[in-house]
Every structure is written in C-alpha cells, then in structure tokens.
Write a protein that holds these residues in place. Structure first.
Motif, short mmCIF file in Angstrom:
data_model
loop_
_atom_site.label_atom_id
_atom_site.label_comp_id
_atom_site.label_asym_id
_atom_site.label_seq_id
_atom_site.Cartn_x
_atom_site.Cartn_y
_atom_site.Cartn_z
N ILE A 177 8.86 -38.58 20.97
CA ILE A 177 10.27 -38.67 21.36
C ILE A 177 10.83 -37.26 21.43
N ILE A 178 11.34 -36.91 22.58
CA ILE A 178 11.91 -35.57 22.78
C ILE A 178 13.36 -35.71 23.23
N VAL A 179 14.24 -35.04 22.51
CA VAL A 179 15.67 -35.04 22.83
C VAL A 179 16.04 -33.68 23.43
N SER A 180 16.75 -33.71 24.52
CA SER A 180 17.18 -32.47 25.16
C SER A 180 18.65 -32.57 25.56
N ALA A 181 19.25 -31.41 25.80
CA ALA A 181 20.65 -31.35 26.19
C ALA A 181 20.88 -30.07 26.97
N GLU A 182 22.08 -29.91 27.47
CA GLU A 182 22.40 -28.69 28.24
C GLU A 182 22.18 -27.45 27.40
N ASP A 183 22.55 -27.52 26.15
CA ASP A 183 22.31 -26.43 25.22
C ASP A 183 21.12 -26.80 24.33
N PRO A 184 19.95 -26.22 24.53
CA PRO A 184 18.75 -26.59 23.78
C PRO A 184 18.92 -26.47 22.27
N GLU A 185 19.72 -25.50 21.81
CA GLU A 185 19.88 -25.31 20.37
C GLU A 185 20.58 -26.49 19.72
N ILE A 186 21.48 -27.15 20.45
CA ILE A 186 22.18 -28.31 19.90
C ILE A 186 21.21 -29.49 19.69
N ALA A 187 20.22 -29.58 20.57
CA ALA A 187 19.28 -30.70 20.48
C ALA A 187 18.17 -30.47 19.47
N MET A 188 17.99 -29.23 19.02
CA MET A 188 16.88 -28.91 18.12
C MET A 188 16.84 -29.75 16.86
N PRO A 189 17.97 -30.02 16.18
CA PRO A 189 17.90 -30.81 14.94
C PRO A 189 17.39 -32.23 15.15
N PHE A 190 17.41 -32.72 16.39
CA PHE A 190 16.99 -34.09 16.67
C PHE A 190 15.52 -34.18 17.13
N ASN A 191 14.82 -33.07 17.03
CA ASN A 191 13.41 -33.04 17.41
C ASN A 191 12.56 -32.62 16.22
N LEU A 192 11.39 -33.22 16.12
CA LEU A 192 10.43 -32.78 15.11
C LEU A 192 9.94 -31.38 15.46
N LYS A 193 9.57 -30.65 14.44
CA LYS A 193 9.09 -29.29 14.67
C LYS A 193 7.72 -29.30 15.34
N THR A 194 7.47 -28.30 16.15
CA THR A 194 6.15 -28.11 16.73
C THR A 194 5.44 -26.99 15.96
N TYR A 195 4.14 -27.11 15.86
CA TYR A 195 3.36 -26.14 15.10
C TYR A 195 2.36 -25.46 16.01
N SER A 196 2.17 -24.18 15.80
CA SER A 196 1.19 -23.42 16.57
C SER A 196 -0.11 -23.37 15.79
N LEU A 197 -1.16 -23.94 16.38
CA LEU A 197 -2.47 -23.96 15.74
C LEU A 197 -3.39 -23.00 16.47
N PRO A 198 -4.16 -22.21 15.74
CA PRO A 198 -5.10 -21.28 16.40
C PRO A 198 -6.20 -22.03 17.12
N SER A 199 -6.54 -21.55 18.30
CA SER A 199 -7.61 -22.14 19.09
C SER A 199 -8.60 -21.05 19.47
N THR A 200 -9.85 -21.17 19.00
CA THR A 200 -10.86 -20.14 19.24
C THR A 200 -11.76 -20.54 20.40
N ASN A 201 -11.87 -19.64 21.34
CA ASN A 201 -12.76 -19.84 22.48
C ASN A 201 -13.72 -18.65 22.53
N LYS A 202 -15.02 -18.92 22.47
CA LYS A 202 -15.99 -17.83 22.42
C LYS A 202 -15.93 -16.94 23.65
N LEU A 203 -15.47 -17.50 24.75
CA LEU A 203 -15.40 -16.73 25.99
C LEU A 203 -14.04 -16.11 26.22
N ASP A 204 -13.15 -16.31 25.26
CA ASP A 204 -11.79 -15.81 25.45
C ASP A 204 -11.25 -15.35 24.11
N ILE A 205 -10.03 -14.90 24.11
CA ILE A 205 -9.40 -14.44 22.88
C ILE A 205 -8.81 -15.63 22.13
N VAL A 206 -8.42 -15.39 20.91
CA VAL A 206 -7.79 -16.44 20.11
C VAL A 206 -6.36 -16.61 20.59
#
Length: 264
Positions: free
Chosen positions: A58-87
């Motif tokens: 469920i994603i909530v959005s509005a004209e001002d993204p900052e106003i909608a932020m409290p109504f969205n779950l946080k997203t997390y950045s997870l490291p992804s390792t690719n031997k042929l590319d950078i992390v």
C-alpha cells in the motif's frame, strides 16, 4: 483352420477392447453449446477480497510527498553484490500482512479491518480516513502473494503466481499447459478457502455456460484439481499386468493351434 482363424480374431479383438476404450467427443470438447448462448450485455466479473495471510503493498502519495511520508512504511536499502559489477544499494518496500483477525497495522491510522473487503472497498476506506489529514490523497494497493495451484491431469501441474488481481479458470489451465487427454473436463474441482472455511466446488468446462459460474474467476490461493478419467484409472490398473495378459493370450493361441493340429 477356419475355426482357428475365427478364434485368433476373437482373442485379438478381446485384447484390443480390453486395453483400449473409445472416448466420446462430449467428454473431450470444450465450450459445447456456445452457439446457442445469447451474448450478455455485461460479462461476469469478479473482484478479489482480502483474506488472512495476504501480503499487501500500500503506497500513499500526495502533491507534497513529505506530507504523505507518515502514512507509508519505511523502505530499507539492502546491499546487493554482483561479481561482475560494483556493490549497489537496493530499496525494499515493506509489506502489510493481513493477520489471523483480518487486520493490518497501518501507520497513523492504527489497526484496520480489511479481511472480507474488496480491493475497491479497502481503497475507499483508506482514502476516507487519510483525507482527514491529507487533501486528495492517492492510494495504491496490490496483493503481492496472489497465487493459484493446479493439480492432477494437466501437462504442467504446479503453483503459479498471478501478476494481475484477476484470473479465470481457463487462464489457470492454460498456464498448466492444458488438461491431458485423461483429465475429466466435466467435473473440475476448485477448493477455495474463505474466512478459514474450505469449500469444494465443481465446474464443467465442456458446457459453454460455465463462464457464468461463480468459480469462473479464481480467488487467491484457490486449488484447481483435475481428476483422472475412467481410461486413466483402468490403464493404471492393467498397466503392470499388460505384458502378462499378452503372454498368456499368446500361449493360449499356441496351445489351441497345437491341439487343433494334432487332432486332425
């Protein structure tokens, strides 16, 4: 010799009849009687309902993204390792799980009952509640673990994820590469669970009017089972003994031939 020839033919016909049986077209052909069905002004439709164990994005959005932020779950950045590319960092969207009581824990709004509601009804509820805090909120909702299972006499049984939120029985069977020639087409079983209660329902796809069945559209987690027909069951029973039957029949023919020859 005339009697011997007749006997051999009779035994051969018996073997053919025993090992094989003819299937009627009415047991095989789909959509029988389609020419006689009057076209409907509005096609049969189905909208899924939320149920326990659903994973919802469920994603909530509005004209001002900052106003909608409290109504969205946080997203997390997870490291992804690719031997042929950078992390690189990979954002992961958190999902809402519908608990056993049929509720989700929504930011700011708290516990919300969603089980038994259609997608449209959940969206309407969220929009109305969030509108108290945000003017003209936009809410997007998607079921992320929508899947169906197809078992029995199909060419590719398995569990299939569904990208959209609506799938027909025919689409599910097509994903499973259609029924085998041994599948019973007039009594396909659909197992469906609603609010913890399982129901067992039959659909006949040889009749064109099955498109009006309430089970033409499948719900998330439905199980489709295609039973084996009489030929498959009989074949399974005689399969291991086919060689023995043929050997005994050949021996009988040989013995009868010798008896008739020696009595001349």
């Amino acid at each position: 010799m005339k009697y011997l020839s007749l006997l051999q033919k009779a035994i051969s016909l018996f073997l053919i009849f025993f090992l094989f049986s003819c299937a009627s077209p009415k047991d095989i052909v789909y959509y029988q009687g389609a020419d006689g069905i009057t076209p409907q002004e509005k096609s049969n439709s189905y909208e899924i309902k939320m149920q326990p164990d659903d994973l919802l994005m469920i994603i909530v959005s509005a004209e001002d993204p900052e106003i909608a932020m409290p109504f969205n779950l946080k997203t997390y950045s997870l490291p992804s390792t690719n031997k042929l590319d950078i992390v690189r960092g990979q954002e992961t969207v958190q999902l809402y799980i519908v608990d056993a009581q049929g509720t989700i824990d929504f930011p700011v709004l708290g516990k919300l009952k969603v089980s038994g509601l259609t997608r449209f009804e959940v969206l309407k509820m969220l929009q109305d509640k969030i509108a108290v805090y945000i003017k003209n909120p936009i809410v997007n909702l998607r079921v992320m673990n929508f899947k169906i299972s197809v078992q029995g006499e199909v060419n590719l049984p398995g569990t299939y994820p569904v990208a959209s939120e609506r799938i027909t029985l025919i689409e599910a069977l097509t994903m499973a590469k259609d029924l085998t020639i041994y599948g019973k087409r007039n009594t396909i079983l659909i197992i469906r669970e609603i609010n913890g209660i399982k129901s067992y329902n039959r659909v006949d796809i040889t009749k064109a009017d099955f498109i009006n069945s309430p089970f033409y559209y499948l719900a998330q987690n439905d199980v489709v089972y295609v039973e084996p027909n009489r030929n498959k069951i009989n074949g399974a029973a005689i399969g291991p003994n086919t060689g023995v039957i043929i050997s005994i029949s050949s021996l009988l023919i040989t013995l009868i031939t010798l008896i008739i020859t020696t009595t001349k």
